[in-house]
Design a protein around this motif. Structure first.
Motif, mmCIF file in Angstrom:
data_model
loop_
_atom_site.group_PDB
_atom_site.id
_atom_site.type_symbol
_atom_site.label_atom_id
_atom_site.label_comp_id
_atom_site.label_asym_id
_atom_site.label_seq_id
_atom_site.Cartn_x
_atom_site.Cartn_y
_atom_site.Cartn_z
ATOM 1 N N VAL A 161 15.784 -60.628 -36.475
ATOM 2 C CA VAL A 161 16.141 -59.380 -35.800
ATOM 3 C C VAL A 161 16.279 -59.247 -34.358
ATOM 4 N N SER A 165 19.479 -57.986 -32.180
ATOM 5 C CA SER A 165 19.353 -56.608 -31.522
ATOM 6 C C SER A 165 20.065 -56.581 -30.070
ATOM 7 N N LEU A 170 17.172 -50.138 -29.702
ATOM 8 C CA LEU A 170 15.993 -50.153 -30.460
ATOM 9 C C LEU A 170 14.967 -49.070 -30.261
ATOM 10 N N THR A 171 14.442 -48.495 -31.328
ATOM 11 C CA THR A 171 13.443 -47.415 -30.941
ATOM 12 C C THR A 171 12.234 -48.334 -30.665
ATOM 13 N N GLU A 174 10.870 -50.198 -34.125
ATOM 14 C CA GLU A 174 11.745 -51.218 -34.341
ATOM 15 C C GLU A 174 11.501 -52.249 -33.639
#
Ligand code: GRG
Length: 297
Positions: A161, A165, A170-171, A174
Protein backbone atom coordinates in the motif's frame (compact mmCIF):
# COMPACT_ATOMS: atom_id res chain seq x y z
CA UNK A 1 14.69 7.79 30.63
CA UNK A 2 15.39 6.64 34.15
CA UNK A 3 18.47 4.64 35.07
CA UNK A 4 16.49 1.53 36.01
CA UNK A 5 14.88 1.37 32.56
CA UNK A 6 18.18 2.01 30.82
CA UNK A 7 19.90 -0.77 32.69
CA UNK A 8 16.99 -3.20 32.05
CA UNK A 9 16.95 -2.29 28.33
CA UNK A 10 20.72 -2.75 28.06
CA UNK A 11 20.42 -6.17 29.66
CA UNK A 12 17.67 -7.23 27.22
CA UNK A 13 19.61 -5.86 24.25
CA UNK A 14 22.75 -7.64 25.31
CA UNK A 15 20.94 -11.00 25.72
CA UNK A 16 19.42 -10.50 22.29
CA UNK A 17 22.72 -9.59 20.64
CA UNK A 18 24.50 -12.62 22.12
CA UNK A 19 21.74 -14.95 20.95
CA UNK A 20 21.52 -13.45 17.45
CA UNK A 21 25.30 -13.64 17.13
CA UNK A 22 25.21 -17.33 18.03
CA UNK A 23 22.41 -18.14 15.56
CA UNK A 24 23.71 -16.30 12.49
CA UNK A 25 26.15 -18.41 10.47
CA UNK A 26 29.79 -17.37 10.80
CA UNK A 27 31.48 -15.64 7.88
CA UNK A 28 33.88 -18.55 7.27
CA UNK A 29 30.88 -20.73 6.42
CA UNK A 30 29.93 -20.88 2.71
CA UNK A 31 28.29 -18.96 1.12
CA UNK A 32 30.55 -16.56 3.01
CA UNK A 33 29.41 -13.37 1.28
CA UNK A 34 25.74 -14.04 2.07
CA UNK A 35 26.53 -14.92 5.69
CA UNK A 36 28.63 -11.78 6.01
CA UNK A 37 25.76 -9.64 4.64
CA UNK A 38 23.31 -11.24 7.06
CA UNK A 39 25.52 -10.45 10.04
CA UNK A 40 26.16 -6.93 8.70
CA UNK A 41 22.41 -6.28 8.51
CA UNK A 42 21.47 -7.63 11.93
CA UNK A 43 24.29 -7.24 14.44
CA UNK A 44 25.42 -4.16 16.33
CA UNK A 45 22.72 -1.73 15.31
CA UNK A 46 19.18 -0.57 15.77
CA UNK A 47 17.22 0.33 18.86
CA UNK A 48 15.79 -3.21 19.23
CA UNK A 49 12.41 -1.72 20.07
CA UNK A 50 10.41 -4.80 19.04
CA UNK A 51 12.39 -7.23 21.24
CA UNK A 52 12.12 -4.72 24.11
CA UNK A 53 8.34 -4.91 23.72
CA UNK A 54 8.55 -8.72 23.83
CA UNK A 55 10.62 -8.61 27.03
CA UNK A 56 8.25 -6.04 28.57
CA UNK A 57 5.18 -8.14 27.69
CA UNK A 58 6.85 -11.23 29.14
CA UNK A 59 7.26 -9.31 32.41
CA UNK A 60 3.46 -9.36 32.75
CA UNK A 61 3.32 -13.05 33.47
CA UNK A 62 6.73 -14.28 34.56
CA UNK A 63 7.96 -15.43 31.15
CA UNK A 64 11.35 -17.10 31.01
CA UNK A 65 14.07 -14.76 29.66
CA UNK A 66 15.51 -17.42 27.36
CA UNK A 67 12.15 -17.97 25.68
CA UNK A 68 11.62 -14.26 25.19
CA UNK A 69 15.09 -13.88 23.76
CA UNK A 70 14.20 -16.40 21.04
CA UNK A 71 10.90 -14.65 20.31
CA UNK A 72 12.55 -11.21 20.31
CA UNK A 73 15.25 -12.48 17.95
CA UNK A 74 12.66 -13.97 15.59
CA UNK A 75 10.78 -10.65 15.41
CA UNK A 76 14.00 -8.65 15.03
CA UNK A 77 15.13 -10.89 12.14
CA UNK A 78 11.87 -10.17 10.31
CA UNK A 79 12.37 -6.46 10.99
CA UNK A 80 15.98 -6.58 9.73
CA UNK A 81 14.88 -8.40 6.55
CA UNK A 82 12.21 -5.75 5.93
CA UNK A 83 14.76 -2.94 6.27
CA UNK A 84 17.19 -4.61 3.86
CA UNK A 85 14.48 -5.08 1.22
CA UNK A 86 12.90 -1.67 1.87
CA UNK A 87 16.24 0.06 1.19
CA UNK A 88 16.69 -1.60 -2.21
CA UNK A 89 16.38 0.42 -5.44
CA UNK A 90 13.09 -1.29 -6.35
CA UNK A 91 11.54 0.02 -3.12
CA UNK A 92 12.72 3.03 -1.09
CA UNK A 93 16.16 3.17 -2.72
CA UNK A 94 18.23 4.37 0.21
CA UNK A 95 21.96 4.36 0.85
CA UNK A 96 22.12 4.79 4.63
CA UNK A 97 20.73 2.58 7.40
CA UNK A 98 21.70 2.48 11.07
CA UNK A 99 24.49 4.93 10.31
CA UNK A 100 26.18 2.78 7.68
CA UNK A 101 25.76 1.93 3.97
CA UNK A 102 22.66 -0.11 3.22
CA UNK A 103 23.10 -3.81 2.48
CA UNK A 104 22.82 -3.53 -1.32
CA UNK A 105 25.34 -0.67 -1.34
CA UNK A 106 27.85 -2.48 0.88
CA UNK A 107 27.34 -5.79 -0.98
CA UNK A 108 25.14 -5.88 -4.10
CA UNK A 109 21.46 -6.10 -4.96
CA UNK A 110 21.28 -9.86 -5.43
CA UNK A 111 23.03 -10.41 -2.10
CA UNK A 112 20.65 -7.96 -0.39
CA UNK A 113 17.64 -9.80 -1.78
CA UNK A 114 18.98 -13.15 -0.56
CA UNK A 115 19.94 -11.62 2.79
CA UNK A 116 16.37 -10.53 3.42
CA UNK A 117 15.04 -13.92 2.30
CA UNK A 118 17.47 -15.81 4.52
CA UNK A 119 16.81 -13.63 7.58
CA UNK A 120 13.12 -14.31 7.21
CA UNK A 121 13.71 -18.07 7.00
CA UNK A 122 16.03 -17.99 9.99
CA UNK A 123 13.35 -16.22 12.02
CA UNK A 124 10.88 -19.07 11.56
CA UNK A 125 13.60 -21.68 12.02
CA UNK A 126 14.34 -20.24 15.48
CA UNK A 127 10.69 -20.33 16.47
CA UNK A 128 10.39 -23.90 15.28
CA UNK A 129 13.52 -25.30 16.94
CA UNK A 130 13.46 -23.64 20.39
CA UNK A 131 10.76 -24.17 22.98
CA UNK A 132 9.07 -20.81 23.57
CA UNK A 133 5.73 -21.82 25.09
CA UNK A 134 4.38 -24.37 27.57
CA UNK A 135 2.43 -26.28 24.94
CA UNK A 136 3.13 -27.17 21.30
CA UNK A 137 -0.32 -25.83 20.45
CA UNK A 138 0.50 -22.34 21.79
CA UNK A 139 3.89 -22.41 20.08
CA UNK A 140 2.29 -23.29 16.73
CA UNK A 141 -0.21 -20.45 17.19
CA UNK A 142 2.70 -18.06 17.84
CA UNK A 143 4.45 -19.13 14.63
CA UNK A 144 1.21 -18.52 12.76
CA UNK A 145 0.84 -15.05 14.33
CA UNK A 146 4.32 -14.02 13.24
CA UNK A 147 3.70 -15.35 9.72
CA UNK A 148 0.45 -13.39 9.47
CA UNK A 149 2.04 -10.23 10.85
CA UNK A 150 4.84 -10.42 8.27
CA UNK A 151 2.89 -11.36 5.17
CA UNK A 152 0.42 -9.79 2.76
CA UNK A 153 -2.17 -9.30 5.54
CA UNK A 154 0.47 -7.57 7.66
CA UNK A 155 3.84 -5.90 7.03
CA UNK A 156 4.37 -6.86 3.38
CA UNK A 157 0.78 -5.85 2.59
CA UNK A 158 1.31 -2.48 4.28
CA UNK A 159 4.48 -2.01 2.26
CA UNK A 160 2.51 -2.71 -0.94
CA UNK A 161 0.00 0.00 0.00
CA UNK A 162 2.88 2.33 0.86
CA UNK A 163 4.55 1.85 -2.54
CA UNK A 164 1.22 2.46 -4.22
CA UNK A 165 0.57 5.66 -2.24
CA UNK A 166 3.47 7.73 -3.58
CA UNK A 167 2.16 11.00 -5.02
CA UNK A 168 -1.38 10.28 -3.80
CA UNK A 169 -3.41 12.21 -1.23
CA UNK A 170 -4.48 9.59 1.32
CA UNK A 171 -7.21 10.22 3.87
CA UNK A 172 -6.36 9.72 7.55
CA UNK A 173 -8.13 6.31 7.69
CA UNK A 174 -6.23 5.17 4.58
CA UNK A 175 -2.94 6.27 6.13
CA UNK A 176 -3.87 4.47 9.33
CA UNK A 177 -4.68 1.27 7.40
CA UNK A 178 -1.27 1.42 5.72
CA UNK A 179 0.68 1.91 8.94
CA UNK A 180 -1.31 -0.54 11.06
CA UNK A 181 -0.07 -3.11 8.57
CA UNK A 182 3.38 -1.88 7.53
CA UNK A 183 4.73 -0.96 10.98
CA UNK A 184 2.03 -1.87 13.49
CA UNK A 185 1.61 -5.56 12.69
CA UNK A 186 5.15 -6.53 13.68
CA UNK A 187 5.11 -4.46 16.87
CA UNK A 188 1.79 -6.08 17.75
CA UNK A 189 3.33 -9.52 17.14
CA UNK A 190 6.32 -8.61 19.31
CA UNK A 191 4.02 -7.79 22.24
CA UNK A 192 1.63 -10.70 21.81
CA UNK A 193 4.37 -13.31 21.28
CA UNK A 194 6.29 -12.04 24.32
CA UNK A 195 3.18 -12.43 26.48
CA UNK A 196 2.60 -15.98 25.27
CA UNK A 197 6.03 -17.10 26.49
CA UNK A 198 4.78 -16.89 30.08
CA UNK A 199 1.83 -18.05 32.18
CA UNK A 200 -1.45 -18.05 30.30
CA UNK A 201 -3.34 -14.74 30.23
CA UNK A 202 -7.13 -14.86 30.13
CA UNK A 203 -9.12 -13.74 27.08
CA UNK A 204 -9.89 -10.32 28.53
CA UNK A 205 -6.23 -9.68 29.31
CA UNK A 206 -5.22 -10.77 25.81
CA UNK A 207 -7.80 -8.41 24.30
CA UNK A 208 -6.50 -5.51 26.41
CA UNK A 209 -2.93 -6.30 25.49
CA UNK A 210 -3.86 -6.52 21.84
CA UNK A 211 -5.47 -3.07 22.01
CA UNK A 212 -2.35 -1.74 23.73
CA UNK A 213 -0.12 -3.16 21.01
CA UNK A 214 -2.23 -1.65 18.20
CA UNK A 215 -2.02 1.81 19.84
CA UNK A 216 1.75 1.67 20.34
CA UNK A 217 2.32 0.30 16.82
CA UNK A 218 0.56 3.31 15.38
CA UNK A 219 2.17 5.73 17.84
CA UNK A 220 5.59 4.43 16.77
CA UNK A 221 4.82 5.34 13.16
CA UNK A 222 3.38 8.78 14.00
CA UNK A 223 6.61 9.59 15.86
CA UNK A 224 8.63 8.15 12.95
CA UNK A 225 6.89 10.59 10.59
CA UNK A 226 7.61 13.52 12.93
CA UNK A 227 11.28 12.52 13.20
CA UNK A 228 11.58 12.11 9.44
CA UNK A 229 10.39 15.70 9.03
CA UNK A 230 12.33 17.25 11.92
CA UNK A 231 15.49 15.31 12.75
CA UNK A 232 18.78 15.30 10.87
CA UNK A 233 20.30 12.44 8.88
CA UNK A 234 23.19 12.31 11.37
CA UNK A 235 20.83 11.80 14.33
CA UNK A 236 18.59 9.28 12.56
CA UNK A 237 21.38 7.21 11.00
CA UNK A 238 19.18 7.08 7.89
CA UNK A 239 18.30 9.68 5.29
CA UNK A 240 16.04 12.35 6.83
CA UNK A 241 13.24 14.05 4.92
CA UNK A 242 12.74 11.08 2.59
CA UNK A 243 8.95 11.11 2.89
CA UNK A 244 8.57 14.68 1.66
CA UNK A 245 11.24 14.16 -1.03
CA UNK A 246 9.37 11.09 -2.28
CA UNK A 247 6.00 12.86 -2.10
CA UNK A 248 4.72 10.28 0.40
CA UNK A 249 1.62 10.97 2.50
CA UNK A 250 2.49 10.98 6.23
CA UNK A 251 0.92 12.05 9.52
CA UNK A 252 2.94 15.24 9.25
CA UNK A 253 1.84 15.99 5.67
CA UNK A 254 -1.82 15.42 6.60
CA UNK A 255 -1.95 16.81 10.17
CA UNK A 256 1.12 19.01 10.54
CA UNK A 257 3.79 18.42 13.20
CA UNK A 258 1.86 19.72 16.21
CA UNK A 259 -1.27 17.69 15.59
CA UNK A 260 0.83 14.63 14.77
CA UNK A 261 2.53 14.97 18.17
CA UNK A 262 -0.88 15.34 19.82
CA UNK A 263 -2.05 12.18 18.07
CA UNK A 264 0.99 10.28 19.40
CA UNK A 265 0.16 11.53 22.91
CA UNK A 266 -3.48 10.48 22.63
CA UNK A 267 -2.44 7.02 21.39
CA UNK A 268 -0.11 6.80 24.40
CA UNK A 269 -3.01 7.62 26.75
CA UNK A 270 -5.22 5.04 25.04
CA UNK A 271 -2.43 2.45 25.27
CA UNK A 272 -1.87 3.11 28.98
CA UNK A 273 -5.59 2.84 29.68
CA UNK A 274 -5.67 -0.68 28.30
CA UNK A 275 -2.87 -1.66 30.70
CA UNK A 276 -4.69 -0.49 33.84
CA UNK A 277 -5.86 -3.90 35.02
CA UNK A 278 -2.28 -5.25 34.89
CA UNK A 279 -1.10 -2.76 37.53
CA UNK A 280 2.63 -2.71 38.29
CA UNK A 281 3.28 -5.80 36.19
CA UNK A 282 2.90 -3.56 33.12
CA UNK A 283 5.54 -1.04 34.27
CA UNK A 284 8.04 -2.18 31.60
CA UNK A 285 5.42 -1.90 28.85
CA UNK A 286 4.74 1.69 29.93
CA UNK A 287 8.45 2.45 29.94
CA UNK A 288 9.07 1.02 26.47
CA UNK A 289 6.06 3.01 25.23
CA UNK A 290 7.52 6.21 26.65
CA UNK A 291 10.86 5.30 25.11
CA UNK A 292 9.36 5.11 21.60
CA UNK A 293 7.30 8.27 22.05
CA UNK A 294 10.21 10.31 23.40
CA UNK A 295 12.90 8.86 21.13
CA UNK A 296 15.05 11.17 19.02
CA UNK A 297 16.02 8.65 16.32
C1 GRG B 1 10.07 -4.86 2.50
C2 GRG B 1 8.20 -6.42 3.16
C3 GRG B 1 8.91 -5.16 3.36
C4 GRG B 1 8.50 -4.33 4.30
C5 GRG B 1 9.17 -3.09 4.65
C6 GRG B 1 9.54 -1.86 7.84
C7 GRG B 1 9.28 -1.49 6.46
C8 GRG B 1 8.37 -2.37 5.69
C9 GRG B 1 9.87 -0.44 5.89
C10 GRG B 1 10.84 0.41 6.59
C11 GRG B 1 10.59 1.82 6.20
C12 GRG B 1 10.25 2.64 7.35
C13 GRG B 1 11.16 3.76 7.63
C14 GRG B 1 9.17 2.39 8.08
C15 GRG B 1 8.79 3.26 9.20
C16 GRG B 1 8.87 2.63 10.54
C17 GRG B 1 10.06 1.82 10.72
C18 GRG B 1 9.90 0.39 10.55
C19 GRG B 1 11.23 2.40 11.05
C20 GRG B 1 12.47 1.66 11.31
O1 GRG B 1 12.34 0.95 12.52
P1 GRG B 1 13.23 1.30 13.78
O2 GRG B 1 13.19 2.77 14.05
O3 GRG B 1 14.67 0.94 13.21
O4 GRG B 1 12.85 0.40 14.89
P2 GRG B 1 15.95 0.38 13.98
O5 GRG B 1 17.08 0.65 13.02
O6 GRG B 1 16.10 1.11 15.28
O7 GRG B 1 15.73 -1.09 14.17
Amino acid sequence: MNADFQSWARDCQSRLETFLESQLAKTDREPARLHSAMRYSVLGGGKRVRPLFSFAAGALNGADAERITVVGAAVELIHAYSLVHDDMPCMDDDVLRRGKPTCHVEYDEATALLTGDSLQSLSFQLLAEHQVADSAQVQLAMIKQLAQASGSRGMAGGQAVDLDSVGKALTLPELEFMHIHKTGALIRAAVMLGAQCGNRLNEEQLTQLDHFSKCVGLAFQVVDDVLDSEATTATLGKTAGKDADNDKPTYVSILGVNQARELAESLRRDAFQSLESFGDAAARLRQVTDFIIQREF
